[in-house]
Design a protein around this motif. Sequence first.
Motif, PDB file in Angstrom:
ATOM      1  N   ALA A 149     -19.417  19.615  20.528  1.00 19.17           N
ATOM      2  CA  ALA A 149     -18.046  19.652  20.315  1.00 19.17           C
ATOM      3  C   ALA A 149     -17.790  20.297  18.743  1.00 19.17           C
ATOM      4  N   ASP A 150     -18.131  21.370  18.681  1.00 19.39           N
ATOM      5  CA  ASP A 150     -17.937  22.161  17.343  1.00 19.39           C
ATOM      6  C   ASP A 150     -16.257  22.657  17.168  1.00 19.39           C
ATOM      7  N   ARG A 151     -15.645  22.975  18.359  1.00 23.09           N
ATOM      8  CA  ARG A 151     -14.436  23.349  18.190  1.00 23.09           C
ATOM      9  C   ARG A 151     -13.470  22.454  19.142  1.00 23.09           C
ATOM     10  N   VAL A 152     -12.518  21.539  18.213  1.00 19.40           N
ATOM     11  CA  VAL A 152     -11.894  20.506  19.135  1.00 19.40           C
ATOM     12  C   VAL A 152     -10.403  20.848  18.637  1.00 19.40           C
ATOM     13  N   LEU A 153      -9.579  20.636  19.626  1.00 22.44           N
ATOM     14  CA  LEU A 153      -8.010  20.875  19.307  1.00 22.44           C
ATOM     15  C   LEU A 153      -7.407  19.606  19.944  1.00 22.44           C
ATOM     16  N   ILE A 154      -6.524  18.839  18.942  1.00 23.47           N
ATOM     17  CA  ILE A 154      -5.698  17.709  19.601  1.00 23.47           C
ATOM     18  C   ILE A 154      -4.287  17.995  19.554  1.00 23.47           C
ATOM     19  N   VAL A 155      -3.782  17.698  20.487  1.00 22.45           N
ATOM     20  CA  VAL A 155      -2.109  18.255  20.688  1.00 22.45           C
ATOM     21  C   VAL A 155      -1.316  16.876  20.906  1.00 22.45           C
ATOM     22  N   GLN A 181     -10.096  33.770  21.847  1.00 20.68           N
ATOM     23  CA  GLN A 181     -11.521  34.120  22.162  1.00 20.68           C
ATOM     24  C   GLN A 181     -12.478  33.024  22.163  1.00 20.68           C
ATOM     25  N   GLU A 182     -12.542  32.130  21.070  1.00 21.58           N
ATOM     26  CA  GLU A 182     -13.639  31.404  20.985  1.00 21.58           C
ATOM     27  C   GLU A 182     -13.107  29.860  21.870  1.00 21.58           C
ATOM     28  N   GLU A 183     -13.408  29.574  22.753  1.00 16.00           N
ATOM     29  CA  GLU A 183     -13.025  28.721  23.497  1.00 16.00           C
ATOM     30  C   GLU A 183     -12.952  27.506  22.767  1.00 16.00           C
ATOM     31  N   TRP A 184     -12.244  26.256  23.096  1.00 20.71           N
ATOM     32  CA  TRP A 184     -12.420  25.041  22.705  1.00 20.71           C
ATOM     33  C   TRP A 184     -13.418  24.335  23.325  1.00 20.71           C
ATOM     34  N   ASP A 185     -14.341  23.389  22.507  1.00 18.55           N
ATOM     35  CA  ASP A 185     -15.325  22.700  23.364  1.00 18.55           C
ATOM     36  C   ASP A 185     -14.739  21.632  23.876  1.00 18.55           C
ATOM     37  N   ILE A 186     -13.696  20.896  23.230  1.00 19.65           N
ATOM     38  CA  ILE A 186     -12.823  19.649  23.864  1.00 19.65           C
ATOM     39  C   ILE A 186     -11.312  19.879  23.464  1.00 19.65           C
ATOM     40  N   ALA A 187     -10.349  19.669  24.187  1.00 22.85           N
ATOM     41  CA  ALA A 187      -9.218  19.429  23.780  1.00 22.85           C
ATOM     42  C   ALA A 187      -8.690  18.248  24.528  1.00 22.85           C
ATOM     43  N   LEU A 188      -7.425  17.714  23.568  1.00 24.20           N
ATOM     44  CA  LEU A 188      -6.953  16.353  23.904  1.00 24.20           C
ATOM     45  C   LEU A 188      -5.294  16.759  23.718  1.00 24.20           C
ATOM     46  N   PHE A 189      -4.693  16.069  24.834  1.00 25.33           N
ATOM     47  CA  PHE A 189      -3.198  15.983  24.863  1.00 25.33           C
ATOM     48  C   PHE A 189      -2.907  14.388  24.806  1.00 25.33           C
ATOM     49  N   ASP A 190      -2.199  14.119  23.749  1.00 28.91           N
ATOM     50  CA  ASP A 190      -1.655  12.671  23.649  1.00 28.91           C
ATOM     51  C   ASP A 190      -0.109  12.849  24.301  1.00 28.91           C
ATOM     52  N   VAL A 246      -4.213  25.959  27.082  1.00 27.69           N
ATOM     53  CA  VAL A 246      -5.386  25.218  26.591  1.00 27.69           C
ATOM     54  C   VAL A 246      -6.360  24.873  27.658  1.00 27.69           C
ATOM     55  N   SER A 247      -5.907  24.419  28.696  1.00 31.11           N
ATOM     56  CA  SER A 247      -7.006  24.293  29.803  1.00 31.11           C
ATOM     57  C   SER A 247      -7.792  25.402  30.274  1.00 31.11           C
ATOM     58  N   GLU A 248      -7.306  26.598  30.110  1.00 30.73           N
ATOM     59  CA  GLU A 248      -8.012  27.856  30.562  1.00 30.73           C
ATOM     60  C   GLU A 248      -8.838  28.288  29.433  1.00 30.73           C
ATOM     61  N   THR A 249      -8.468  27.567  28.462  1.00 30.73           N
ATOM     62  CA  THR A 249      -9.626  28.114  27.053  1.00 30.73           C
ATOM     63  C   THR A 249     -10.392  26.859  26.606  1.00 30.73           C
ATOM     64  N   SER A 250     -10.638  25.957  27.459  1.00 34.88           N
ATOM     65  CA  SER A 250     -11.191  24.540  26.931  1.00 34.88           C
ATOM     66  C   SER A 250     -12.563  24.235  27.874  1.00 34.88           C
ATOM     67  N   ASP A 251     -13.693  23.678  27.456  1.00 37.07           N
ATOM     68  CA  ASP A 251     -14.493  23.418  28.338  1.00 37.07           C
ATOM     69  C   ASP A 251     -14.007  21.859  28.665  1.00 37.07           C
ATOM     70  N   GLY A 252     -14.104  20.974  27.752  1.00 35.17           N
ATOM     71  CA  GLY A 252     -13.811  19.466  27.916  1.00 35.17           C
ATOM     72  C   GLY A 252     -12.369  19.209  27.952  1.00 35.17           C
ATOM     73  N   LEU A 253     -11.491  18.464  28.583  1.00 37.24           N
ATOM     74  CA  LEU A 253     -10.176  18.507  28.413  1.00 37.24           C
ATOM     75  C   LEU A 253      -9.588  16.792  28.783  1.00 37.24           C
ATOM     76  N   LEU A 254      -9.008  16.130  27.902  1.00 37.63           N
ATOM     77  CA  LEU A 254      -8.555  14.864  27.736  1.00 37.63           C
ATOM     78  C   LEU A 254      -6.875  14.857  27.979  1.00 37.63           C
ATOM     79  N   PHE A 255      -6.550  14.023  28.702  1.00 37.93           N
ATOM     80  CA  PHE A 255      -4.941  13.790  28.948  1.00 37.93           C
ATOM     81  C   PHE A 255      -4.849  12.219  28.638  1.00 37.93           C
ATOM     82  N   LEU A 256      -4.042  11.726  27.644  1.00 37.14           N
ATOM     83  CA  LEU A 256      -3.602  10.391  27.447  1.00 37.14           C
ATOM     84  C   LEU A 256      -2.163  10.112  27.768  1.00 37.14           C
ATOM     85  N   THR A 257      -2.161   9.123  28.517  1.00 38.01           N
ATOM     86  CA  THR A 257      -0.711   8.674  28.851  1.00 38.01           C
ATOM     87  C   THR A 257      -0.663   7.308  29.406  1.00 38.01           C
TER      88      THR A 257
END
Length: 703
Positions: free
Chosen positions: A148-154, A222-231, A258-269
């Motif tokens: 998880a070098d590249r992480v995006l939290i939305v 171009q550089e994909e997210w290793d994991i992204a998260l949507f709260d 984000v779904s198309e450019t990330s490996d892991g993906l977490l949804f929180l709700t």
Amino acid sequence: MSDCDCGFEVGDRVSFAGGEGEIVKTTHRPSGKCLLHLRDQSGDSQKRPAAVVEQIEEGDTLLENGDFDDPDRFNLRTRAAELDLAHRQDRFVALENNRIDIAPHQVKAAHEILTSYDHRYLIGDEVGLGKTIEAAIVIEELAARGQADRVLIVAPAPLTTQWQEELREKFDRNYVIYDRDYVEAKRDAFPAENVWSHEDRIITSIDFAKQEDMLAALENVQEEWDIALFDESHHLTARREGKRGRNETDRYKVGKAVSETSDGLLFLTGTPHKGKRDQFYFMISLLDPYRFPHEDAVNREGLEDLMIRRLKSEMYEADGSKMFPEKNIKTLPVNLKKRERELYEDITEYITEHYNLATREDNDAAGFAMVLYQKRLVSSIHAIRKSLRNRMDAIEAGGADPDDLSQVTKSLLSEYRENPELLTDAQRKKVEEELGAAAASTDPEKVREELEIVRDLYNQAKAIDVDSKADELRKYVDGILDRDPDEKILIFTEYTDTLEYLRDRVFKDRDVAEIYGDLSQSQRQEEFEKFEYSSNVMIATDAAREGLNLQFAHIMVNYDLPWNPTRIDQRIGRLHRYGQEETVEIRNLFIENTRESDILQRLFEKIDEIEETLGMSSDVLGLVLEDVDLEQQIMAALAEGENPDDIAEDLESQVEEQEEAVRRVDEELLIRDKFDMREENEEILNIVDESGEDTVSDEDVEF
């Protein structure tokens, strides 16, 4: 054939610093360099630039050439492989390196996600179970494994700073918040580069990410997210349009990009399903587009390894007791004195008249202003008095033409009414200030008449020296603290004006803690600690309904109630959460014989009844109120003179009709994971124990 001119192909065996692996994908970077996607000896995914990787010659070639390595080197490599395998996939590497006590059910959730194939999950736990911690543990664990070098939290805008502070304080991780100022500075410095590539750990708001330029940049990362998260991922909404088409909101487009450019993906709700099969299907499809062919095919079995959802009512300790105590909700009725009642009726008459006037003139801004005044009227005399003063000043200054509202406020009006929780406190304050000045009519005579009415109402409010609602609150708080001087009481109000009044007038003899939107994270922490260690009373606006863990207290008073029951559930979640040992006592202050109180009280009682029957709360609120415009219903009772009992009965009927739909969704579609420590105890303890073991000794790594 390779995807880029780097001399490597899929399937090649390669070596790199720290190990060996097989190439599974090659990616061409804009810089002209090549990024290799590898699977190493333990099965982990890794990424390495082609420049730091060497191809391994196959064994038959080495044998043919008589090229044998040194035996000592073979032994070292063998031992290194053994040590690497010691960190198995089913153990936590980072569990000991954070500042939180992870609860057993959180261990299980994080473990399930980490041992999944692609780390793409919907975490739909009920409010108070710690979805944020579960997701943060997953991210930190992947980071510790080098995945998880590249992480995006939305997240919704009000929660971005909170995410940043929590990750810094609890995990020593620094994330950058992307907003307009930050992005423009980056673009000025690097105009030719994609701004999303400048940082590897980013937090941003969903409404900033959906802006046209930001969304376009996200789609072209171009550089994909290793994991992204949507709260609060339920805001990623798309609807079925025709047989095969769909109507995607801008927020959904962010999720798609984000779904198309990330490996892991977490949804929180806490409200994963709002009763609309198509919306749930489209959200789930962002996690796995191939799981279900269409919305009617979605089923529990197919969600087993894609969704985690636990309800407080089905959580049990090792001794068989319930993990969460009961809630006891009662009404504190308030009877207004004669002058207070007259003020309420007179202001309501003014609001009704000008709400109808705004409606006739198709003036949404002034209509919203009247709704705001009605809410502030039942909040506190101080709040409505301040609003009347501001209204009077605005009219005397010429009044604001609704068309003169700023573009920012115009763009936020719809959100202000439908999803106010997505607005920051600064945005909400700006909207309310501009709405408060919006003229209900362009007719000069009507404007002059309104000024006279508002001036009289202001003077009437200013002359009132009693406050029955505040007296009832003080009486309740004093009664609690007389019995137990160490007790702690959390008081919620919707408006900062009311908070200041309670702090400075009602509790002027007490050193109360306070939390409201303008406080920084450090100030919030100071007030939190003050409440925990020294103060008996905390007064908070809805800025505290998310992110504060106050389970050391168990008494809460709703001084005023938002016209959105979901926000009340979020308030309760501050106390009714893991670690709470007492029955959570909730008291709602209702002014007797007022239209809005009568409607709200009846509605809340009906919802509580359904929650008790079905054993869930967050989901119930999201489902039964999805198609209910509560604000419009209350204003109809005021503006059209409808009997509040009739409105309440209509609402009860709508809720009852939805009850069966809620039951059907729960039984047919949603995962309902029971958590029982009597059954889970051994497995969880083994995970924790093994994670705490130092499996690599100093002797192991001696050279």
